[in-house]
Design a protein around this motif. Structure first.
Motif, PDB file in Angstrom:
ATOM      1  N   VAL A  29      14.544 -11.974  -0.671  1.00  0.00           N
ATOM      2  CA  VAL A  29      14.203 -10.940  -0.127  1.00  0.00           C
ATOM      3  C   VAL A  29      13.588 -11.060   1.090  1.00  0.00           C
ATOM      4  CG1 VAL A  29      12.610  -8.936  -0.691  1.00  0.00           C
ATOM      5  CG2 VAL A  29      13.808 -10.165  -2.636  1.00  0.00           C
ATOM      6  N   MET A  30      14.044 -10.054   2.087  1.00  0.00           N
ATOM      7  CA  MET A  30      13.592 -10.024   3.504  1.00  0.00           C
ATOM      8  C   MET A  30      12.091  -9.819   3.427  1.00  0.00           C
ATOM      9  SD  MET A  30      16.155 -10.907   5.056  1.00  0.00           S
ATOM     10  CE  MET A  30      17.169 -11.754   3.650  1.00  0.00           C
ATOM     11  N   PHE A  34       9.788  -6.793   0.848  1.00  0.00           N
ATOM     12  CA  PHE A  34       8.857  -7.320  -0.222  1.00  0.00           C
ATOM     13  C   PHE A  34       7.546  -6.623   0.209  1.00  0.00           C
ATOM     14  CE2 PHE A  34       4.913  -9.902  -1.037  1.00  0.00           C
ATOM     15  CZ  PHE A  34       5.085 -10.138  -2.344  1.00  0.00           C
ATOM     16  N   LEU A  35       7.130  -6.624   1.498  1.00  0.00           N
ATOM     17  CA  LEU A  35       5.960  -5.807   2.074  1.00  0.00           C
ATOM     18  C   LEU A  35       5.885  -4.575   1.752  1.00  0.00           C
ATOM     19  CD1 LEU A  35       5.354  -7.858   5.396  1.00  0.00           C
ATOM     20  CD2 LEU A  35       4.224  -8.078   3.275  1.00  0.00           C
ATOM     21  N   ASP A  36       7.129  -3.750   2.113  1.00  0.00           N
ATOM     22  CA  ASP A  36       7.138  -2.500   1.699  1.00  0.00           C
ATOM     23  C   ASP A  36       6.869  -1.933   0.364  1.00  0.00           C
ATOM     24  OD1 ASP A  36       7.979  -2.064   4.219  1.00  0.00           O
ATOM     25  OD2 ASP A  36       9.954  -1.606   4.101  1.00  0.00           O
ATOM     26  N   ALA A  37       7.609  -2.961  -0.670  1.00  0.00           N
ATOM     27  CA  ALA A  37       7.406  -2.483  -2.079  1.00  0.00           C
ATOM     28  C   ALA A  37       5.881  -2.983  -2.436  1.00  0.00           C
ATOM     29  CB  ALA A  37       8.240  -3.565  -2.784  1.00  0.00           C
ATOM     30  N   ARG A  76      12.134  -3.252  -8.132  1.00  0.00           N
ATOM     31  CA  ARG A  76      12.744  -3.297  -6.527  1.00  0.00           C
ATOM     32  C   ARG A  76      12.999  -4.545  -6.066  1.00  0.00           C
ATOM     33  NH1 ARG A  76       8.662   0.243  -2.730  1.00  0.00           N
ATOM     34  NH2 ARG A  76      10.063  -0.298  -1.240  1.00  0.00           N
ATOM     35  N   LEU A  77      12.435  -5.431  -6.877  1.00  0.00           N
ATOM     36  CA  LEU A  77      12.739  -7.116  -6.499  1.00  0.00           C
ATOM     37  C   LEU A  77      14.004  -7.517  -7.462  1.00  0.00           C
ATOM     38  CD1 LEU A  77       9.127  -8.273  -6.135  1.00  0.00           C
ATOM     39  CD2 LEU A  77      10.900  -7.482  -4.167  1.00  0.00           C
TER      40      LEU A  77
END
Length: 181
Positions: A29-30, A34-37, A76-77
């Motif tokens: 995962v870029m 990850f940070l957005d989620a 989301r992941l």
């Protein structure tokens, strides 16, 4: 002298085994994904006014919303097939499933357009402790093992004083006595 270094990307999905079910997570995962989620998860919790480090006395409806936001974060992941099994809301009309959606908002919006339609959460049901373990695992996989952002309560605990405290009087105390005291 030049240097050469080879970097390997994971191509096999990460697998979370839960009973007989395997949930497949994205192999890579870029960072911004990850940070957005993770940011969306935190924002959902802030909107609810819930401190996840202290849930005592929290309204049950707010707790349900916290769990839903956690499930959406994890989905989301995941790979699409696992996400569809993990989180799914069905729009039901006249006892029949009309359509399925990956978020409750999408399902509610669709149901609002159909007279007499209702929404039912048919996603995977898991104990809260398993959801928390999945969250910790995902943070370890994609976030380098630490929550990327958070409150100061995520700070490291104070280190204990090295050694053990003795009961003997300090020699320096005994040797510093002066006459007349």
């Amino acid at each position: 002298m030049s240097q050469r270094r080879q970097f390997t990307l994971n191509t096999d999905p990460h697998v979370a085994e839960i009973g007989e079910t395997e949930l497949l997570f994205q192999p890579e995962v870029m960072g911004d994904e990850f940070l957005d989620a993770y940011e969306d998860l935190q924002e959902a919790q802030k909107r609810l006014g819930v401190d996840v480090n202290n849930l005592a006395g929290t309204d049950p409806d707010k707790l349900r919303s916290v769990v839903r936001s956690l499930r959406l974060f994890l989905a989301r992941l995941m790979l699409p097939e696992s996400a569809a099994e993990f989180v799914r809301w069905e729009v039901i009309r006249d006892g029949k499933v009309v359509d399925s959606f990956g978020t409750p908002e999408e399902a509610d919006e669709h149901a609002a357009q159909l007279k007499g339609a209702t929404v039912k959460d048919v996603g995977m049901r898991l104990p809260d402790r398993v959801l928390v373990e999945l969250l910790e695992w995902a943070v370890e996989l994609y976030g380098g093992g630490r929550r990327p952002t958070g409150s100061s309560t995520d700070s490291a605990p104070v280190s204990p004083t090295p050694g053990t405290r003795g009961r003997a009087a300090s020699r320096s105390k005994a040797s510093t006595r002066t006459a007349g005291r």
